[in-house]
Each structure stands twice: as C-alpha cells, then as structure tokens.
Motif scaffolding. Structure first.
Motif, short mmCIF file in Angstrom:
data_model
loop_
_atom_site.label_atom_id
_atom_site.label_comp_id
_atom_site.label_asym_id
_atom_site.label_seq_id
_atom_site.Cartn_x
_atom_site.Cartn_y
_atom_site.Cartn_z
N TYR A 150 0.84 -1.20 0.00
CA TYR A 150 0.00 0.00 0.00
C TYR A 150 0.87 1.25 0.00
CZ TYR A 150 -3.39 3.38 1.99
OH TYR A 150 -4.19 4.46 2.23
N VAL A 151 0.58 2.17 -0.92
CA VAL A 151 1.34 3.41 -1.04
C VAL A 151 0.36 4.58 -1.12
CG1 VAL A 151 2.98 4.75 -2.43
CG2 VAL A 151 3.28 2.27 -2.17
N PRO A 152 0.09 5.25 0.01
CA PRO A 152 -0.88 6.35 0.00
C PRO A 152 -0.24 7.70 -0.35
CG PRO A 152 -0.24 5.87 2.25
CD PRO A 152 0.52 4.90 1.37
N LEU A 153 -0.90 8.44 -1.23
CA LEU A 153 -0.47 9.81 -1.50
C LEU A 153 -0.49 10.65 -0.24
CD1 LEU A 153 0.16 12.29 -3.31
CD2 LEU A 153 -2.29 12.44 -3.79
N ASP A 154 -1.37 10.34 0.70
CA ASP A 154 -1.49 11.15 1.91
C ASP A 154 -0.19 11.22 2.71
OD1 ASP A 154 -4.04 11.97 1.47
OD2 ASP A 154 -4.97 10.75 3.04
N GLY A 155 0.71 10.25 2.51
CA GLY A 155 2.00 10.32 3.16
C GLY A 155 2.83 11.50 2.70
N PHE A 156 2.43 12.12 1.60
CA PHE A 156 3.16 13.26 1.05
C PHE A 156 2.46 14.58 1.33
CE2 PHE A 156 4.94 9.63 -0.94
CZ PHE A 156 6.28 9.95 -1.11
N HIS A 157 1.51 14.58 2.30
CA HIS A 157 1.01 15.83 2.84
C HIS A 157 2.19 16.66 3.36
CE1 HIS A 157 -3.36 16.22 3.17
NE2 HIS A 157 -3.45 14.91 3.36
N LEU A 158 2.16 17.95 3.13
CA LEU A 158 3.14 18.82 3.79
C LEU A 158 2.83 18.88 5.28
CD1 LEU A 158 3.40 21.78 1.24
CD2 LEU A 158 4.80 19.71 1.38
N SER A 159 3.85 19.03 6.07
CA SER A 159 3.68 19.10 7.52
C SER A 159 2.98 20.40 7.90
CB SER A 159 5.03 19.03 8.21
OG SER A 159 5.78 20.21 7.94
N ALA A 160 2.48 20.44 9.12
CA ALA A 160 1.83 21.65 9.62
C ALA A 160 2.78 22.84 9.58
CB ALA A 160 1.31 21.42 11.03
N ALA A 161 4.06 22.58 9.87
CA ALA A 161 5.04 23.67 9.85
C ALA A 161 5.19 24.25 8.45
CB ALA A 161 6.38 23.17 10.38
N TYR A 217 10.70 2.06 1.76
CA TYR A 217 9.83 2.51 2.85
C TYR A 217 8.95 3.66 2.39
CZ TYR A 217 12.70 -0.54 5.64
OH TYR A 217 13.34 -1.65 6.11
N VAL A 218 7.72 3.63 2.87
CA VAL A 218 6.67 4.51 2.35
C VAL A 218 6.02 5.28 3.49
CG1 VAL A 218 4.44 4.53 1.15
CG2 VAL A 218 6.22 2.90 0.45
N PRO A 219 5.90 6.61 3.37
CA PRO A 219 5.25 7.39 4.43
C PRO A 219 3.74 7.26 4.38
CG PRO A 219 5.85 8.83 2.62
CD PRO A 219 6.40 7.46 2.28
N ASP A 220 3.11 7.69 5.46
CA ASP A 220 1.65 7.68 5.57
C ASP A 220 1.23 8.97 6.26
OD1 ASP A 220 -0.98 6.85 5.44
OD2 ASP A 220 -0.72 5.08 6.69
N PHE A 221 -0.08 9.15 6.41
CA PHE A 221 -0.61 10.29 7.16
C PHE A 221 -1.32 9.76 8.38
CE2 PHE A 221 -3.63 13.62 8.25
CZ PHE A 221 -2.82 14.75 8.18
N ASP A 222 -0.97 10.28 9.54
CA ASP A 222 -1.57 9.86 10.79
C ASP A 222 -2.67 10.85 11.17
OD1 ASP A 222 -2.01 9.62 13.70
OD2 ASP A 222 -0.37 8.15 13.59
N ARG A 223 -3.93 10.39 11.15
CA ARG A 223 -5.04 11.30 11.42
C ARG A 223 -5.12 11.71 12.89
NH1 ARG A 223 -7.81 12.19 7.01
NH2 ARG A 223 -7.89 10.60 5.37
N THR A 224 -4.55 10.89 13.78
CA THR A 224 -4.51 11.27 15.19
C THR A 224 -3.54 12.42 15.41
OG1 THR A 224 -5.08 9.01 15.86
CG2 THR A 224 -4.10 10.44 17.53
N LEU A 225 -2.36 12.30 14.82
CA LEU A 225 -1.37 13.38 14.90
C LEU A 225 -1.68 14.53 13.97
CD1 LEU A 225 1.89 11.20 14.86
CD2 LEU A 225 0.79 12.22 16.86
N ASP A 226 -2.47 14.25 12.92
CA ASP A 226 -2.76 15.21 11.85
C ASP A 226 -1.48 15.64 11.16
OD1 ASP A 226 -4.75 16.48 10.34
OD2 ASP A 226 -4.49 18.38 11.39
N GLU A 227 -0.57 14.68 10.99
CA GLU A 227 0.73 14.94 10.38
C GLU A 227 1.18 13.72 9.57
OE1 GLU A 227 2.57 17.54 10.19
OE2 GLU A 227 2.68 18.67 12.07
N PRO A 228 2.01 13.92 8.53
CA PRO A 228 2.62 12.77 7.85
C PRO A 228 3.63 12.09 8.76
CG PRO A 228 3.55 14.83 7.03
CD PRO A 228 2.43 15.21 7.96
N VAL A 229 3.78 10.78 8.58
CA VAL A 229 4.76 10.00 9.35
C VAL A 229 5.58 9.16 8.38
CG1 VAL A 229 3.42 9.93 11.49
CG2 VAL A 229 3.05 8.19 9.76
N ALA A 230 6.86 9.00 8.68
CA ALA A 230 7.77 8.29 7.79
C ALA A 230 7.66 6.78 7.95
CB ALA A 230 9.21 8.73 8.06
#
Length: 224
Positions: free
Chosen positions: A57-68, A106-119
């Motif tokens: 599984y490779v989600p585009l959501d892992g490439f969300h820009l961070s909140a910063a 290795y593929v990043p994802d988006f963590d909805r609890t953190l509301d941030e991408p994770v590696a």
C-alpha cells in the motif's frame, strides 16, 4: 456491480500477461470516496490469495506537507488541496518503486490522530508484485500528476455519491476533534472544492469502481 469485483480485477492484473513484473495500480477519487479503505482491502485480499508481501500500500497522503510547512506557505486553511502535497516527491517514489526490485522501499503515511505525515509506516518488499497507490489527484491533468499516471498499469476512479461522502467527511472531521460547525465549514469550504477538482479527471481513468459500500472510520477494519 455487474462486473468482476475489485479484488478479482486486481488479481487479474497479477495473473495475466506480464504477471512477473511489478504492477502499480492507482485509485483516484474525491475526498471520502473510500480510496484508502479499498486500497487496504485489496492489499489484504491479494496477500491472502497470493501470499504475504505480494501486495503493498502506497498512500499519496503520506506526502502531505507538515503543519510547519503549511504554516510557512500560508496554506493551513487549504490542507488537502493539490498545493499542500509534495507531489514531485510522490512521483519520485513511484519511479523508484517501478525501477527497484532489490531493496525494501519505505513509504510514508498520514496519521489522522497526529494530523501529520509520518515516515516509513509501509514497505514495498523486493518480492512485492502489486502496489496499490491511492490519492485524490492521480487523475489530474496538472503537472506533475500525468508523470505519476504513466507509471500506473491502471487507474481506477472510486465513485461514491456526494451525500455519502459528505457524511463520511463530517464524521472524519468530528472524530479529529472539530466541532459540528467547524466540521461543516471545512467540508463546504475545502473538501467540496477539492472534490469538484478531482471529478474533472474521471475521463483519464481506466474504469470506475464503487466505494459506496465500503465502511470508513473505526469500523472500516471489518473489511480488511
């Protein structure tokens, strides 16, 4: 549906001509259509049928820009819009997945609890033959999305009625901590225009599949 199920169609990609090659299947569609649920379901079912590690599984959501970065760019209020993704980084990862059959990727994802991408939440193994990638904008005509599309064997459009999507999105935002008024404002002011933009890419997709019957939220694990 009157045709084969999505799982049967995905298995067909593995068992047809060129089945020893690595195949990348894309899922596009507007927010709340059920893309991530369908992608995870396909990976689970393919691994059940063909053996562990066959699919990834490779989600585009892992490439969300961070909140910063969103704050730096003044895009926090448009989170989820095309400009809030590292689209070129996503294309580069797809190219590596297509080319490299010797290393774990290795593929990043988006963590909805953190509301941030994770590696590195997901991994594509050397033996992986089917990669299922999903994201709102894979069918977009704007740069660099056509470059991503050229790496896909097929691109499916996941269709769900707008009323169902809106209910899912409202629940998603409430579960994320927004109150009812803020959740509705986010759906109408951000998710809706993003979804209308996504719909324009439907003609670029190989086929349309339904996401209407896929559970979302905490209960979605029941279909995996």
């Amino acid at each position: 549906m009157n045709e084969a199920t999505p799982t049967a169609l995905a298995l067909g990609l593995l068992r047809g001509p060129g089945s020893t090659a690595r195949t990348i299947l894309g899922l596009a569609g507007p927010p709340g259509a059920g893309k991530s649920t369908l992608a995870r379901h396909l990976v689970t079912e393919i691994d059940r049928a063909e053996g562990p590690g066959t699919a990834a599984y490779v989600p585009l959501d892992g490439f969300h820009l961070s909140a910063a970065q969103l704050d730096r760019l003044g895009l926090t209020h448009r989170k989820g819009a095309p400009a809030t993704f590292d689209a070129h980084g996503y294309v580069a990862l797809l190219q590596r997945i297509a080319d490299d059959r010797f290393q774990d990727i290795y593929v990043p994802d988006f963590d909805r609890t953190l509301d941030e991408p994770v590696a590195a939440r997901h991994v594509v193994h050397p033996q992986t033959r089917l990669v299922v990638t999903e994201g709102n904008y894979l069918a977009s005509a704007d740069t660099p999305w056509p470059d991503a599309r050229r790496l896909l064997r097929e691109l499916w459009y996941v269709h769900t009625d707008d009323t169902v999507r809106e209910d899912r999105l409202l629940r998603r935002h409430r579960d994320g901590g927004r109150d009812e008024a803020t959740a509705r404002h986010w759906v109408t002011g951000n998710d809706h225009p993003n979804g209308e933009y996504v719909k324009a890419g439907r003609p670029f997709c190989t086929r349309t599949v339904s996401g209407a019957d896929l559970p979302t939220g905490p209960e979605r694990r029941t279909v995996l």
